[in-house]
Design an enzyme around this catalytic site. Structure first.
Site, mmCIF file in Angstrom:
data_model
loop_
_atom_site.group_PDB
_atom_site.id
_atom_site.type_symbol
_atom_site.label_atom_id
_atom_site.label_comp_id
_atom_site.label_asym_id
_atom_site.label_seq_id
_atom_site.Cartn_x
_atom_site.Cartn_y
_atom_site.Cartn_z
ATOM 1 N N SER A 32 0.869 -1.255 0.013
ATOM 2 C CA SER A 32 0.065 -0.033 0.060
ATOM 3 C C SER A 32 0.735 1.290 0.027
ATOM 4 O O SER A 32 1.727 1.383 -0.934
ATOM 5 C CB SER A 32 -0.948 -0.018 1.187
ATOM 6 O OG SER A 32 -2.222 0.941 1.160
ATOM 7 N N ASP A 54 -9.784 -4.029 -5.477
ATOM 8 C CA ASP A 54 -9.054 -3.581 -4.269
ATOM 9 C C ASP A 54 -10.366 -2.822 -3.305
ATOM 10 O O ASP A 54 -10.938 -1.885 -3.691
ATOM 11 C CB ASP A 54 -7.935 -2.684 -4.670
ATOM 12 C CG ASP A 54 -7.169 -1.929 -3.460
ATOM 13 O OD1 ASP A 54 -7.866 -1.630 -2.455
ATOM 14 O OD2 ASP A 54 -6.100 -2.110 -3.666
ATOM 15 N N HIS A 63 -7.526 -5.918 0.037
ATOM 16 C CA HIS A 63 -6.465 -4.756 -0.235
ATOM 17 C C HIS A 63 -5.197 -5.198 0.523
ATOM 18 O O HIS A 63 -5.256 -5.565 1.632
ATOM 19 C CB HIS A 63 -6.854 -3.408 0.572
ATOM 20 C CG HIS A 63 -5.859 -2.192 0.477
ATOM 21 N ND1 HIS A 63 -5.377 -1.845 -0.558
ATOM 22 C CD2 HIS A 63 -5.379 -1.960 1.513
ATOM 23 C CE1 HIS A 63 -4.461 -0.962 -0.290
ATOM 24 N NE2 HIS A 63 -4.318 -0.889 0.970
#
Ligand code: NAG
Length: 420
Positions: free
Chosen positions: A213, A314, A369
């Protein structure tokens, strides 16, 4: 009258050995001793269980905080002014020269208030960071699940700058009686320099820089700079970018939330002053320089072979970029258009990334995610090899693209992933 001392023989006062009262006391003492023995026995059993549990668990990367003097010399601080830190788990094989550097995610702080709030937490400070970490997936030390990397040395950089390890704000910001530092780029550089001089990293032969991320963006943008800092003995450097294919598509109200988030963080943290990003920003018009944070834009400047891992659905982006009110894995019919637009954007980004043959992409249709350090890493998905297998073969042959059916509708994807 003569005073004659008389010896009066004193009566026998010693009680017999076993009065019934004495007997009780003895039995009581005996019971206490037995109880103590049982407790000791039990405790050592518990301890053994804990030792085994500890050996089998992944709570094994321990926190190391940089010396204050070193941090000051480099001007590298967490948001709250505390020194940078990292977690270290040495390889079980002495003198292993395989190293993983991992940059965790955790979003960004995009305003002073936001950074102030963050500075009070472990995402903005090394003072309140947990002293050890439990890792899974790609960072697991369990060789049954993670056969390729379980014996690598692992370094996890503590994420405490709120800016993807990229900020290089020269002034501290005074806000509500606190001094805030937005210096993620300096943290990254300071950690590398410190590790080079204090650990076996300087003797590394293979290095994987990885990030999830927000950390994925940091890893991608810093990777060539890292390369330039490594001794010639390093044979390979690869970069893994997990859950960071952020797409700049409009949200349900037509707003460009991703653009807003990234440009705010870019300006607040003075990312333009980070050496690593200038490779890209010098080619941009001034008002567009923040776009270098988009992996789609930055990836073409990256020399290091890169592997991207991404769900085409996502879940973080759905909520924070598209603002679609999804419940668990399913989303309202009315907003499926936005969901599919984001999916198509991820897919075309994947194609762009793959135009460079050194790169690899692993896409999954399962809504998620970040995947790299989750148990999902080893989980088989219908019709696809696991990420663990794809990554392993990419590292060895540098040629992998997973073919997912990107036209699979969300509902079918959810169903398929639940039964996988
Ligand atoms: C931060 O900026 C200073 C001054 O421009 C520069 O010398 C330094 O290399 C930069 N550090 C990073 C990590 O980009």
């Amino acid at each position: 009258m003569a005073f004659v001392p008389v010896t009066v023989s004193r009566p026998q006062v010693l009680p017999p050995l076993f009065t019934s009262r004495r007997l009780y006391v003895h039995i009581f003492l005996l019971l206490i001793i037995v109880l103590i023995l049982v407790v000791v026995r039990f405790m050592s059993h518990v301890r053994l269980t804990f030792v085994h549990y500890h050996m089998e668990s992944d709570t094994d990367a321990e926190l190391v905080t940089l010396p204050k003097s070193f941090a000051r010399e480099k001007g590298a601080f967490c948001l709250d002014g505390s020194p940078p830190a990292y977690y270290y788990r040495p390889s079980p094989i002495i003198s292993s020269n395989l190293w993983i550097i991992y940059l965790p995610g955790g979003g960004w702080c995009v305003s002073e208030e936001d950074c102030f709030q963050r500075s009070l937490t472990s995402l903005g400070s090394s003072h309140v960071a947990p002293t050890s970490l439990s890792m899974d997936g790609f960072l697991s030390k369990n060789c049954n699940n993670n056969p390729d990397f379980c014996w690598w040395n692992v370094l996890i950089f503590h994420y405490c700058d709120g800016g993807s390890f990229l900020g290089n704000q020269s002034h501290n910001v005074d806000f509500k009686s606190r001094s805030l530092y937005m210096r993620g780029g300096r943290i990254f550089e300071a950690l590398i320099e410190y590790l080079m001089s204090t650990t076996g990293l300087k003797d590394a032969e293979q290095i994987i820089l990885s990030g999830t991320s927000a950390g994925g963006i940091g890893a991608l943008i810093h990777t060539d700079l890292l390369r330039s800092r490594l001794p010639p003995s390093v044979k390979t450097l690869h970069v893994l970018v997990d859950g960071a294919m952020f797409v700049d598509v409009p949200d349900v109200d037509g707003q460009r939330s991703m653009a807003k988030m990234l440009s705010s963080f870019y300006h607040l943290h003075s990312v333009k002053d980070a050496t690593s990003i200038q490779e890209c920003t010098r080619t941009m018009k001034k008002e567009d320089t923040w776009r270098c944070l988009l992996p789609q834009v930055y990836q073409s400047f990256v020399f290091t072979p890169a592997f991207f891992i991404q769900s085409i659905y996502d879940t973080w982006q759905r909520t924070n970029v598209l603002k679609v009110p999804c419940f668990a894995v399913t989303c309202p019919e009315a907003h499926l258009d936005e969901v599919y637009k984001a999916r198509d954007a991820v897919q075309s980004m994947a194609q762009q990334i793959m135009t460079s043959r050194k790169n690899g992409v692993f896409l999954t249709v399962c809504p998620a995610h970040t995947i790299l350090i989750r148990p999902y890493f080893y989980k088989k998905e219908v019709g696809n090899p696991t990420i663990q297998k794809s990554l392993s073969s990419w590292l060895q042959h540098s040629e992998v693209q997973t073919h997912v059916d990107v036209n699979l509708p969300l509902e079918a994807a959810v169903e398929m992933c639940q039964t996988a």
